[in-house]
Design a protein around this motif. Structure first.
Motif, PDB file in Angstrom:
ATOM      1  N   LYS A 139       0.863  -1.191   0.000  1.00 36.55           N
ATOM      2  CA  LYS A 139       0.000   0.000   0.000  1.00 36.55           C
ATOM      3  C   LYS A 139       0.893   1.232   0.000  1.00 36.55           C
ATOM      4  CE  LYS A 139      -4.123  -1.975   1.471  1.00 36.55           C
ATOM      5  NZ  LYS A 139      -5.338  -1.652   0.773  1.00 36.55           N
ATOM      6  N   ALA A 140       0.324   2.347  -0.430  1.00 41.33           N
ATOM      7  CA  ALA A 140       1.034   3.642  -0.439  1.00 41.33           C
ATOM      8  C   ALA A 140       2.347   3.542  -1.221  1.00 41.33           C
ATOM      9  CB  ALA A 140       1.276   4.134   0.978  1.00 41.33           C
ATOM     10  N   LEU A 141       2.293   2.929  -2.372  1.00 40.49           N
ATOM     11  CA  LEU A 141       3.480   2.817  -3.235  1.00 40.49           C
ATOM     12  C   LEU A 141       3.431   3.862  -4.352  1.00 40.49           C
ATOM     13  CD1 LEU A 141       3.794  -1.073  -3.446  1.00 40.49           C
ATOM     14  CD2 LEU A 141       5.104   0.485  -2.015  1.00 40.49           C
ATOM     15  N   ASP A 142       4.348   3.733  -5.304  1.00 40.80           N
ATOM     16  CA  ASP A 142       4.474   4.752  -6.347  1.00 40.80           C
ATOM     17  C   ASP A 142       3.359   4.725  -7.393  1.00 40.80           C
ATOM     18  OD1 ASP A 142       5.428   2.238  -7.050  1.00 40.80           O
ATOM     19  OD2 ASP A 142       7.027   2.984  -8.331  1.00 40.80           O
ATOM     20  N   THR A 143       2.653   3.625  -7.495  1.00 44.01           N
ATOM     21  CA  THR A 143       1.654   3.520  -8.560  1.00 44.01           C
ATOM     22  C   THR A 143       0.573   2.500  -8.179  1.00 44.01           C
ATOM     23  OG1 THR A 143       1.395   3.001 -10.897  1.00 44.01           O
ATOM     24  CG2 THR A 143       3.050   1.768  -9.755  1.00 44.01           C
ATOM     25  N   ARG A 144      -0.531   2.514  -8.916  1.00 40.19           N
ATOM     26  CA  ARG A 144      -1.550   1.482  -8.702  1.00 40.19           C
ATOM     27  C   ARG A 144      -1.455   0.500  -9.865  1.00 40.19           C
ATOM     28  NH1 ARG A 144      -7.052   0.850 -10.557  1.00 40.19           N
ATOM     29  NH2 ARG A 144      -7.966  -0.847  -9.359  1.00 40.19           N
ATOM     30  N   LYS A 145      -1.162  -0.739  -9.530  1.00 40.66           N
ATOM     31  CA  LYS A 145      -0.939  -1.711 -10.608  1.00 40.66           C
ATOM     32  C   LYS A 145      -1.048  -3.127 -10.053  1.00 40.66           C
ATOM     33  CE  LYS A 145       3.245  -1.793 -12.756  1.00 40.66           C
ATOM     34  NZ  LYS A 145       4.204  -1.201 -13.701  1.00 40.66           N
ATOM     35  N   ALA A 146      -1.587  -4.018 -10.842  1.00 42.74           N
ATOM     36  CA  ALA A 146      -1.517  -5.439 -10.483  1.00 42.74           C
ATOM     37  C   ALA A 146      -1.135  -6.187 -11.744  1.00 42.74           C
ATOM     38  CB  ALA A 146      -2.854  -5.936  -9.951  1.00 42.74           C
ATOM     39  N   GLU A 147      -0.111  -7.018 -11.639  1.00 40.19           N
ATOM     40  CA  GLU A 147       0.337  -7.713 -12.846  1.00 40.19           C
ATOM     41  C   GLU A 147       1.052  -9.021 -12.515  1.00 40.19           C
ATOM     42  OE1 GLU A 147       2.856  -4.796 -14.728  1.00 40.19           O
ATOM     43  OE2 GLU A 147       4.505  -5.199 -13.379  1.00 40.19           O
ATOM     44  N   ILE A 148       1.119  -9.843 -13.561  1.00 44.49           N
ATOM     45  CA  ILE A 148       1.849 -11.110 -13.459  1.00 44.49           C
ATOM     46  C   ILE A 148       3.006 -10.984 -14.444  1.00 44.49           C
ATOM     47  CG2 ILE A 148       1.701 -13.611 -13.807  1.00 44.49           C
ATOM     48  CD1 ILE A 148      -1.465 -13.073 -13.843  1.00 44.49           C
ATOM     49  N   ARG A 149       4.215 -11.247 -13.989  1.00 50.01           N
ATOM     50  CA  ARG A 149       5.380 -11.162 -14.903  1.00 50.01           C
ATOM     51  C   ARG A 149       6.065 -12.520 -14.945  1.00 50.01           C
ATOM     52  NH1 ARG A 149       6.199  -5.497 -15.398  1.00 50.01           N
ATOM     53  NH2 ARG A 149       7.902  -5.897 -16.816  1.00 50.01           N
ATOM     54  N   VAL A 150       6.048 -13.096 -16.106  1.00 43.26           N
ATOM     55  CA  VAL A 150       6.698 -14.398 -16.276  1.00 43.26           C
ATOM     56  C   VAL A 150       7.983 -14.145 -17.039  1.00 43.26           C
ATOM     57  CG1 VAL A 150       6.457 -16.700 -17.296  1.00 43.26           C
ATOM     58  CG2 VAL A 150       4.454 -15.536 -16.337  1.00 43.26           C
ATOM     59  N   GLN A 151       9.105 -14.377 -16.383  1.00 42.54           N
ATOM     60  CA  GLN A 151      10.381 -14.050 -17.030  1.00 42.54           C
ATOM     61  C   GLN A 151      11.077 -15.334 -17.490  1.00 42.54           C
ATOM     62  OE1 GLN A 151      13.984 -12.029 -15.101  1.00 42.54           O
ATOM     63  NE2 GLN A 151      13.083 -10.425 -16.351  1.00 42.54           N
ATOM     64  N   PHE A 152      11.477 -15.315 -18.755  1.00 37.75           N
ATOM     65  CA  PHE A 152      12.093 -16.501 -19.346  1.00 37.75           C
ATOM     66  C   PHE A 152      13.599 -16.500 -19.150  1.00 37.75           C
ATOM     67  CE2 PHE A 152       7.934 -16.286 -21.089  1.00 37.75           C
ATOM     68  CZ  PHE A 152       7.569 -17.608 -21.288  1.00 37.75           C
ATOM     69  N   LYS A 153      14.181 -17.669 -19.326  1.00 37.50           N
ATOM     70  CA  LYS A 153      15.636 -17.786 -19.175  1.00 37.50           C
ATOM     71  C   LYS A 153      16.352 -17.128 -20.348  1.00 37.50           C
ATOM     72  CE  LYS A 153      15.681 -21.747 -16.232  1.00 37.50           C
ATOM     73  NZ  LYS A 153      15.823 -23.133 -15.985  1.00 37.50           N
ATOM     74  N   ASP A 154      17.648 -16.902 -20.174  1.00 38.63           N
ATOM     75  CA  ASP A 154      18.442 -16.331 -21.256  1.00 38.63           C
ATOM     76  C   ASP A 154      18.541 -17.317 -22.422  1.00 38.63           C
ATOM     77  OD1 ASP A 154      18.960 -14.049 -19.822  1.00 38.63           O
ATOM     78  OD2 ASP A 154      20.712 -14.918 -18.847  1.00 38.63           O
ATOM     79  N   VAL A 155      18.724 -16.742 -23.610  1.00 42.38           N
ATOM     80  CA  VAL A 155      18.897 -17.584 -24.800  1.00 42.38           C
ATOM     81  C   VAL A 155      20.304 -18.182 -24.756  1.00 42.38           C
ATOM     82  CG1 VAL A 155      19.056 -17.522 -27.328  1.00 42.38           C
ATOM     83  CG2 VAL A 155      17.331 -16.150 -26.134  1.00 42.38           C
ATOM     84  N   PRO A 156      20.426 -19.494 -24.904  1.00 45.69           N
ATOM     85  CA  PRO A 156      21.786 -20.058 -24.885  1.00 45.69           C
ATOM     86  C   PRO A 156      22.550 -19.672 -26.161  1.00 45.69           C
ATOM     87  CG  PRO A 156      20.104 -21.796 -25.076  1.00 45.69           C
ATOM     88  CD  PRO A 156      19.383 -20.498 -25.086  1.00 45.69           C
ATOM     89  N   GLY A 157      23.830 -19.486 -26.046  1.00 46.10           N
ATOM     90  CA  GLY A 157      24.663 -19.153 -27.209  1.00 46.10           C
ATOM     91  C   GLY A 157      24.208 -17.863 -27.856  1.00 46.10           C
ATOM     92  N   ASP A 158      24.103 -16.836 -27.078  1.00 48.89           N
ATOM     93  CA  ASP A 158      23.491 -15.587 -27.537  1.00 48.89           C
ATOM     94  C   ASP A 158      24.449 -14.767 -28.412  1.00 48.89           C
ATOM     95  OD1 ASP A 158      22.154 -13.220 -27.809  1.00 48.89           O
ATOM     96  OD2 ASP A 158      22.652 -12.545 -25.786  1.00 48.89           O
ATOM     97  N   ILE A 159      24.322 -14.897 -29.734  1.00 43.73           N
ATOM     98  CA  ILE A 159      25.243 -14.180 -30.626  1.00 43.73           C
ATOM     99  C   ILE A 159      24.912 -12.687 -30.743  1.00 43.73           C
ATOM    100  CG2 ILE A 159      25.992 -16.169 -32.013  1.00 43.73           C
ATOM    101  CD1 ILE A 159      23.807 -15.365 -34.045  1.00 43.73           C
ATOM    102  N   PHE A 160      23.706 -12.306 -30.348  1.00 43.31           N
ATOM    103  CA  PHE A 160      23.320 -10.881 -30.487  1.00 43.31           C
ATOM    104  C   PHE A 160      23.556 -10.082 -29.207  1.00 43.31           C
ATOM    105  CE2 PHE A 160      20.434 -13.253 -33.287  1.00 43.31           C
ATOM    106  CZ  PHE A 160      20.815 -12.707 -34.499  1.00 43.31           C
ATOM    107  N   ARG A 161      24.042 -10.732 -28.202  1.00 38.29           N
ATOM    108  CA  ARG A 161      24.218 -10.114 -26.882  1.00 38.29           C
ATOM    109  C   ARG A 161      22.880  -9.572 -26.360  1.00 38.29           C
ATOM    110  NH1 ARG A 161      29.586  -9.211 -25.804  1.00 38.29           N
ATOM    111  NH2 ARG A 161      30.942  -9.621 -27.564  1.00 38.29           N
ATOM    112  N   CYS A 162      21.848 -10.414 -26.472  1.00 39.86           N
ATOM    113  CA  CYS A 162      20.509  -9.973 -26.058  1.00 39.86           C
ATOM    114  C   CYS A 162      20.417  -9.749 -24.559  1.00 39.86           C
ATOM    115  CB  CYS A 162      19.468 -11.016 -26.428  1.00 39.86           C
ATOM    116  SG  CYS A 162      19.331 -11.219 -28.174  1.00 39.86           S
ATOM    117  N   GLN A 163      21.218 -10.512 -23.810  1.00 41.41           N
ATOM    118  CA  GLN A 163      21.138 -10.376 -22.366  1.00 41.41           C
ATOM    119  C   GLN A 163      21.236  -8.924 -21.951  1.00 41.41           C
ATOM    120  OE1 GLN A 163      21.832 -13.119 -23.676  1.00 41.41           O
ATOM    121  NE2 GLN A 163      22.316 -14.770 -22.260  1.00 41.41           N
ATOM    122  N   LYS A 164      22.003  -8.179 -22.706  1.00 42.08           N
ATOM    123  CA  LYS A 164      22.165  -6.764 -22.406  1.00 42.08           C
ATOM    124  C   LYS A 164      20.842  -6.019 -22.585  1.00 42.08           C
ATOM    125  CE  LYS A 164      26.695  -4.876 -23.248  1.00 42.08           C
ATOM    126  NZ  LYS A 164      27.415  -4.258 -24.352  1.00 42.08           N
TER     127      LYS A 164
END
Ligand code: BG6
Length: 482
Positions: free
Chosen positions: A334-359
């Motif tokens: 309560k009393a935070l910076d914003t009003r929001k409710a959400e679900i965030r599903v975060q996937f693992k890094d791509v193996p052998g990432d030639i594009f440097r996507c992790q960045k």
């Protein structure tokens, strides 16, 4: 309702919940034709000494006719609805009010469905749970429906811990069957929450990815940008874990994590939810962060030395084949910076990432419950133009843009319609409730004993920075816009 009639009783009719949620939801059903005025009567029951007009005057400001109403004069729809309401002033623990209620219900039933027709009675408890047992007893003694169904709708808090919740369930269970009791968790009536099963089980591309092989972590977040606002008396007794996490967020977690039910039958769905709850491991001390906003004690309804958390971040771990090793962070404040409710599903890094996507950040699938419903996928694409650069972008399904002509129903409206139809899918079954309390009771008891102290955070902030460190510690990679 052909050949039958319906009586809706709202206990606590003069209270806040009834005024802000129950009656407006009934009104929305009425204006869409689900509560025909020649078959339905609504009885408001409360302790305040009010007349019918007194109650109607209180409600009128909360009833909003939709712009798209087919009827011409919106105010006449409101008036027709208000005319359905009779107010009964009575105490909860003495018979007089119930006798009057029974008399008025019977009168309505005799008039509308004759002596042989079917009758239906829905009792909505917009009441503090401490009076549930006595009201149930009174209903059982004086207002039983002998010619059709009875349904009782109860609101959280269902107890304060496992023991008190079990006691309440026992008391209600002695008088009414599980099929007659509807435990509302209004998060189950939200559009995006109801979409979860469809999204997960009707889309081929989620099926192989929705597990520990591809998903790194899940966050289920509830933020409010206001404090207790005069509800401090209630809130201080319960705290954020009992108010939001043990019920609303845990229900969402079940739908995110459950296996595919064998059918859409409510029992099949609830069986799968219970299995998830059973697989949740004891909460670890080092995976709990509690907070209290700095203005909380200034609320005159809050005790001056209160240690009640208004913020909590807790990691839940599900020990089964699909989720072993994937942390689920439940965060509410309560009393935070914003009003929001959400679900965030975060996937693992791509193996052998030639594009440097992790960045650029990881793939993430976000379902925003509120404000403004949306689902979007964060993904990496080539930056348009000459340069061969990978940037993060989004596939965005914002409901406001995509479904402009559709008015998304309020959670309570949808759930009330389910109750009228006898569909218990979106209601909490007794064994779900018990297991939900089993998960949180040991932690809650220790908090009550003062073993966990909340960290003070500024009103309007993200909460204690330790919570961000907790989510980063379990592997969450923060990207822009979050
Ligand atoms: C209620 C809580 O259950 O949910 C409140 O008791 C909270 O403290 C409310 O404000 C949030 O509901 P919604 O639908 O506005 O997210």
């Amino acid at each position: 309702l052909e050949g039958s009639c319906l009586s809706i009783v709202v206990f606590g009719a003069s209270g806040d919940l009834a005024k802000k949620k129950t009656f407006p939801a009934l009104f929305n059903l009425f204006r869409q034709g689900f509560l025909p005025s020649d078959r339905v009567r609504i009885f408001g029951y409360g302790r305040s000494a009010l007349t019918d007009k007194g109650l109607r005057d209180r409600l009128i400001g909360y009833l909003k006719p939709a712009k798209t109403d087919p009827r011409k004069d919106p105010s006449s729809v409101v008036k027709e609805f208000l005319d359905l309401i009779t107010y009964i002033s009575g105490l909860y623990d003495t018979v007089d009010g119930y006798l009057k209620l029974e008399h008025l219900i019977s009168q309505h039933e005799d008039l509308k469905s004759g002596e042989k027709g079917q009758t239906r009675r829905l009792f909505y408890f917009a009441l503090p749970p401490s009076v549930y047992p006595v009201v149930c007893r009174m209903i059982k003694q004086h207002c039983v429906n002998k010619r059709g169904w009875m349904r009782l709708v109860v609101e959280k808090p269902f107890g304060k811990d496992l023991a008190s919740s079990n006691e309440l369930s026992d008391q209600l269970g002695e008088l009414f069957t599980e099929e007659e009791i509807y435990r509302i968790d209004h998060y189950l009536g939200k559009e995006i929450v109801q979409n979860l099963l469809v999204m997960r089980f009707a889309n081929r591309f989620f099926l192989p990815l929705w597990n520990r092989d591809s998903i790194d972590n899940v966050q289920i977040v509830f933020k409010e940008d206001f404090g207790t606002e005069g509800r401090g008396g209630y809130f201080d007794d319960y705290g954020i874990i009992r108010d939001i996490i043990q019920n609303h967020l845990l229900q969402v977690l079940c739908l995110v994590a459950m296996e595919k039910p064998v059918s859409l039958n409510p029992e099949d769905i609830r069986d799968e939810k219970v299995k998830v709850l059973k697989a949740i491991q004891p909460i670890r001390d080092d995976e709990v962060i509690l907070g209290q906003y700095d203005g909380y004690l200034a609320d005159p309804t809050v005790p001056k030395n209160s240690k009640t958390p208004t913020f909590a971040a807790i990691v839940l771990r599900i020990c089964n084949e699909r989720w072993d090793g994937v942390p689920f962070v439940m965060k509410a404040g309560k009393a935070l910076d914003t009003r929001k409710a959400e679900i965030r599903v975060q996937f693992k890094d791509v193996p052998g990432d030639i594009f440097r996507c992790q960045k650029q950040g990881r793939n993430e699938f976000v379902m925003r419950l509120q404000p403004s419903e949306a689902m979007y996928m964060k993904l990496v694409v080539k930056q348009p133009g000459l340069e061969m650069a990978a940037i993060q972008s989004e596939l965005d399904l914002s409901y406001r843009e995509r479904y402009q002509d559709i008015v998304i129903p309020e959670a309570y409206e949808r759930l009330l319609l389910d109750i009228l139809c006898g569909d218990q899918q979106h209601f909490v079954r007794r064994d779900e409730l018990r297991r939900a309390w089993e998960i949180f009771t040991p932690l809650l008891h220790r908090i009550d004993k003062g073993e966990f102290k909340p960290l003070i955070y500024p009103e309007g902030s993200r909460g204690p920075p330790e919570a961000d460190r907790l989510t980063e510690g379990i592997g969450y990679v923060r990207t822009y816009g979050y």
